[in-house]
Design a protein around this motif. Structure first.
Motif, mmCIF file in Angstrom:
data_model
loop_
_atom_site.group_PDB
_atom_site.id
_atom_site.type_symbol
_atom_site.label_atom_id
_atom_site.label_comp_id
_atom_site.label_asym_id
_atom_site.label_seq_id
_atom_site.Cartn_x
_atom_site.Cartn_y
_atom_site.Cartn_z
ATOM 1 N N ILE A 79 0.839 -1.211 0.000
ATOM 2 C CA ILE A 79 0.000 0.000 0.000
ATOM 3 C C ILE A 79 0.866 1.250 0.000
ATOM 4 N N PHE A 80 1.884 1.283 0.859
ATOM 5 C CA PHE A 80 2.769 2.437 0.904
ATOM 6 C C PHE A 80 3.588 2.544 -0.377
ATOM 7 N N GLY A 81 3.885 1.388 -0.997
ATOM 8 C CA GLY A 81 4.596 1.395 -2.267
ATOM 9 C C GLY A 81 3.783 2.043 -3.369
ATOM 10 N N VAL A 82 2.484 1.774 -3.393
ATOM 11 C CA VAL A 82 1.602 2.393 -4.387
ATOM 12 C C VAL A 82 1.531 3.906 -4.176
ATOM 13 N N LEU A 83 1.409 4.326 -2.917
ATOM 14 C CA LEU A 83 1.408 5.765 -2.620
ATOM 15 C C LEU A 83 2.708 6.419 -3.075
ATOM 16 N N PHE A 84 3.808 5.720 -2.856
ATOM 17 C CA PHE A 84 5.106 6.224 -3.299
ATOM 18 C C PHE A 84 5.119 6.450 -4.809
ATOM 19 N N ILE A 85 4.645 5.484 -5.564
ATOM 20 C CA ILE A 85 4.644 5.595 -7.028
ATOM 21 C C ILE A 85 3.796 6.783 -7.482
#
Length: 429
Positions: free
Chosen positions: A181-187
């Motif tokens: 989830i945090f990876g998607v926000l990062f992208i």
């Protein structure tokens, strides 16, 4: 797109900070908890892995800056590195929080060490290149002060998300899902930042220094070292305050763990509007003087923590600390940019990457000062652990959360008078 007001906007540049800080803060806050408490990795092996991680950090930071400075492409010097690092960052962040089940202790140690080293390598590339863009995109002290204030406001929002949302998510669906989830926000936020960032094309074919020459020039830059050594003492206070809050709550304020979040929120939530106050203050001042004032304000702001006795008193003290912290977050990037400008005037070489990388390593080393302070004060007052808190744990943590930060910040303030950058103040645009 060149004429668009959104291109190189401070508001959109700050989305890069938001993108990086959400997963980075979750990483720094919970990776030890995940491996030691949840997966059962021995504290000795975990400490060994972290030591190797710090040594690796000392090596890869300067090299990342040097390689970034020497990059030349039609997309710019920094953006190719940032675009290439996006999928790698997400992958490595996921690997950190998705250790396979059934590993032996040494197998878990190996996974932990490799995940740390790989995550640090990619993180370094992103942080160095993002930070190196700041002095290039924002020219003139007034614009830099505004951009820094906006950037630090976004950083605090990211810290709140990374610290408050992370426990809720991993408790509900696991650490690996939290990482995704945090990876998607990062992208999403990183692509938004990059979409509206345009580097200065005139710098693509600028003369470059060799590796030896570049680092020799950096080592000889007295204002750079004095500024960063001064900052390292103040940076220690940031980490020390955050880590001491739970102890302060337990032994000084005597409140339950469930209320610790309120203390943390009193500091970090108050910072968001207070960075605006600091922008109003410093835009009327010379940047070095503004940085020096922020160090003094930060020092004064930790004094009331000594007198806290209740939750209400602790929250009021936290808001006061938030004012000092806000100033310290806003002013250093502006002074750092002035140092880089002066270096360019003297060498006719753009070396934002090297300066950002070396500065980042000095800042991260401040954690050693914090650990040493905890050890010495603990020994003086007899605190060993929660099972052996000694005869006076209340005084132990009053000293660690107020007296020690005050001393460190006064040292930082005193060193700041040795930083002379008057020649860089010519550009007031």
């Amino acid at each position: 797109m060149t004429g668009s007001k959104t291109v190189n906007s401070p508001w959109l540049y700050a989305f890069g900070m938001l993108a990086m800080m959400i997963p980075s803060h979750a990483f720094s806050t919970f990776y030890s908890y995940y491996y030691v408490d949840k997966l059962g990795l021995g504290l000795g092996l975990a400490t060994l892995a972290r030591t190797i991680y710090l040594i690796w950090d000392a090596v890869n930071q300067p090299m990342a800056g040097y390689l970034s400075d020497r990059t030349s492409s039609r997309f710019g010097r920094r953006k190719p590195w940032l675009y290439a690092s996006i999928p790698l960052f997400v992958l490595m962040f996921y690997l950190v929080f998705s250790a396979p089940e059934g590993l032996s202790e040494y197998g878990l140690f190996t996974w932990f060490l490799i995940a740390l080293v790989l995550f640090e390598a990619v993180s370094t590339i992103i942080w160095v290149n993002y930070g190196a863009l700041f002095p290039e995109l924002f020219r003139g002290e007034t614009l830099r002060k505004k951009a820094s204030a906006i950037q630090q406001g976004y950083q605090i929002v990211a810290i709140l998300i990374g610290s408050a949302a992370a426990p809720i998510i991993f408790d509900a669906i696991g650490f690996d899902s939290m990482a995704l989830i945090f990876g998607v926000l990062f992208i999403v936020f990183m692509l938004l930042f990059l979409r509206y960032t345009q580097e200065d094309a005139s710098l693509q074919n600028a003369p470059q220094m060799g590796l030896k020459e570049s680092f020799a020039a950096t080592l000889k830059n007295k204002p750079f070292w004095l500024f960063n050594i001064s900052n390292s003492f103040a940076q220690t206070v940031n980490g020390l305050l955050s880590s001491m809050i739970p102890f302060y709550a337990k032994y000084v304020l005597r409140i339950p763990e469930s209320q610790v979040t309120l203390l943390l929120a009193s500091i970090f939530v108050s910072v968001i509007p207070l960075v605006g106050v600091w922008f109003w203050i410093i835009k009327r001042m010379d940047s070095v003087k503004a940085w020096r004032l922020s160090l003094l304000a930060y020092a004064v702001s930790v004094i009331p923590l000594w007198f806290g006795n209740t939750l209400t008193g602790g929250i009021l003290c936290g808001i006061i600390v938030g004012f000092g912290l806000a100033g310290f977050l806003v002013t250093p990037p502006v002074v750092s940019s002035l140092i880089i400008d002066l270096d360019y005037k003297e060498t006719v070489r753009r070396r934002e990457g090297v300066y950002t990388a070396v500065s980042g390593f000095i800042t991260r080393s401040s954690g050693l000062i914090s650990a040493l302070a905890f050890l010495i004060v603990g020994m003086l007052f007899g605190y060993k652990s929660g099972d052996e808190p000694g005869d006076d744990p209340e005084t132990t943590f009053r000293v660690l959360i107020s007296a020690v930060p005050l001393i460190l910040l006064l040292i930082s303030y005193a060193l700041s008078f040795a930083v002379k950058l008057r020649a860089a103040g010519e550009d007031k645009s």
